[in-house]
Write an enzyme that holds these catalytic residues in place. Structure first.
Site, PDB file in Angstrom:
ATOM      1  N   HIS A 101     -18.793 -24.209  17.378  1.00  0.00           N
ATOM      2  CA  HIS A 101     -17.847 -22.987  18.074  1.00  0.00           C
ATOM      3  C   HIS A 101     -16.304 -23.848  18.610  1.00  0.00           C
ATOM      4  O   HIS A 101     -16.421 -24.909  18.903  1.00  0.00           O
ATOM      5  CB  HIS A 101     -18.566 -22.724  19.347  1.00  0.00           C
ATOM      6  CG  HIS A 101     -17.985 -21.510  19.893  1.00  0.00           C
ATOM      7  ND1 HIS A 101     -17.034 -21.526  20.708  1.00  0.00           N
ATOM      8  CD2 HIS A 101     -18.337 -20.200  19.985  1.00  0.00           C
ATOM      9  CE1 HIS A 101     -16.861 -20.245  21.213  1.00  0.00           C
ATOM     10  NE2 HIS A 101     -17.442 -19.438  20.406  1.00  0.00           N
ATOM     11  N   GLU A 149     -13.984 -16.606  13.930  1.00  0.00           N
ATOM     12  CA  GLU A 149     -13.630 -16.062  15.309  1.00  0.00           C
ATOM     13  C   GLU A 149     -12.251 -16.722  15.464  1.00  0.00           C
ATOM     14  O   GLU A 149     -12.089 -17.913  15.861  1.00  0.00           O
ATOM     15  CB  GLU A 149     -14.457 -16.637  16.378  1.00  0.00           C
ATOM     16  CG  GLU A 149     -16.029 -16.143  16.376  1.00  0.00           C
ATOM     17  CD  GLU A 149     -16.651 -16.636  17.509  1.00  0.00           C
ATOM     18  OE1 GLU A 149     -16.914 -17.761  18.038  1.00  0.00           O
ATOM     19  OE2 GLU A 149     -17.348 -15.516  18.292  1.00  0.00           O
TER      20      GLU A 149
HETATM   21  O1  LIG Z   1     -16.597 -17.013  21.554  1.00  0.00           O
HETATM   22  C1  LIG Z   1     -17.079 -16.136  21.562  1.00  0.00           C
HETATM   23  C2  LIG Z   1     -18.512 -15.665  20.728  1.00  0.00           C
HETATM   24  O2  LIG Z   1     -18.898 -17.103  20.384  1.00  0.00           O
HETATM   25  C3  LIG Z   1     -16.295 -14.630  21.519  1.00  0.00           C
HETATM   26  O3  LIG Z   1     -15.769 -14.520  23.004  1.00  0.00           O
HETATM   27  P1  LIG Z   1     -15.711 -13.188  23.530  1.00  0.00           P
HETATM   28  O4  LIG Z   1     -16.917 -12.130  23.117  1.00  0.00           O
HETATM   29  O5  LIG Z   1     -15.755 -13.322  25.208  1.00  0.00           O
HETATM   30  O6  LIG Z   1     -14.313 -12.830  23.031  1.00  0.00           O
END
Ligand SMILES: O=C(CO)COP(=O)(O)O
Length: 235
Positions: A101, A149
């Protein structure tokens, strides 16, 4: 390319928000997730803090809701104080683990070792990537799922589906060029069913969400709206 016949996936990363991610609040999210799974059949993965894994597992026992750890350390079991080997997560009873992550990054060699070990131990892996290129590199290591992400959108409530749709489409095409099987998710700023609908229409099979669900006043309604929109996008 759509991986046809699959159920959409909503993965909930509790992170370590306090008090939202712990204690009774953690269990409430688990109960709400179980209800959404019962009502919609959408795949739901919960990733609570390590301290909450046992009681969240108990809360969803007997349902199709899966529980993942948020991380695993690239260590062998033994004299490694404070570290968490994959073997320990297996004993804890989780069905899988999030790796790399943006808030807990790993070296590519460690990601490779952890994916192989998780597979040997029968655990699923959800590997995270910050940009499409990293997603394609990690796809070569054959995790079960990849979530791309953009770090700059994480926690902002500005969804990647709306603000950076090209990140999703580029991720899908680059990842698919090296791995035809891995399930592709996206995340960062996802807060509504519409965000989920767009993410799936852009080629993913689901989303990885944190604050939009974990910090919501009514996690059930948010997850239900996301689940119904995910099914609509795949219909
Ligand atoms: O890091 C995330 C999911 O692992 C995304 O975070 P948010 O949904 O708070 O933007």
């Amino acid at each position: 390319m759509r991986v046809s016949g699959l159920k959409p996936i909503i993965a909930v990363n509790y992170k370590a928000y306090h008090p939202h991610s712990f204690g009774e609040n953690a269990l409430r999210i688990a109960r709400d997730a179980r209800r959404v799974w019962e009502e919609t059949g959408v795949e739901i993965i919960l990733a609570p803090p390590f301290t909450e894994i046992h009681r969240v597992l108990k809360e969803v026992e007997g349902s199709g809701v899966k529980v993942f750890a948020q991380h695993a350390d690239p260590v062998e079991p033994g004299a490694v104080t404070g570290y968490i080997p994959v073997e320990g997560l297996k004993e804890a009873g989780v069905q899988g683990v999030i790796l790399n992550h943006s808030e807990h990054r790993l070296k590519i060699a460690d990601i490779n070792m952890l994916i192989a070990k998780a597979r040997r131990l029968g655990l699923k892996t959800l590997a995270c990537a910050d940009v499409p290129e990293t997603g394609a590199a990690i796809a070569l290591l054959k995790p079960d799922m990849i979530a791309v992400e953009p770090p700059e959108l994480i926690g902002t409530g500005v969804s990647v589906s709306k603000a950076k749709p090209e990140v999703i489409t580029n991720s899908v095409s680059m990842i698919r060029s090296v791995n035809k099987e891995v399930l592709i998710l996206t995340g960062a700023g996802i807060t509504t069913g519409e965000d989920v609908y767009q993410a799936i229409k852009l080629g993913t099979i689901g989303v990885l969400v944190a604050s939009g669900i974990v910090k919501a006043k009514d996690p059930y309604s948010v997850m239900k709206d996301m689940a119904l929109n995910a099914l609509k996008a795949l219909a």
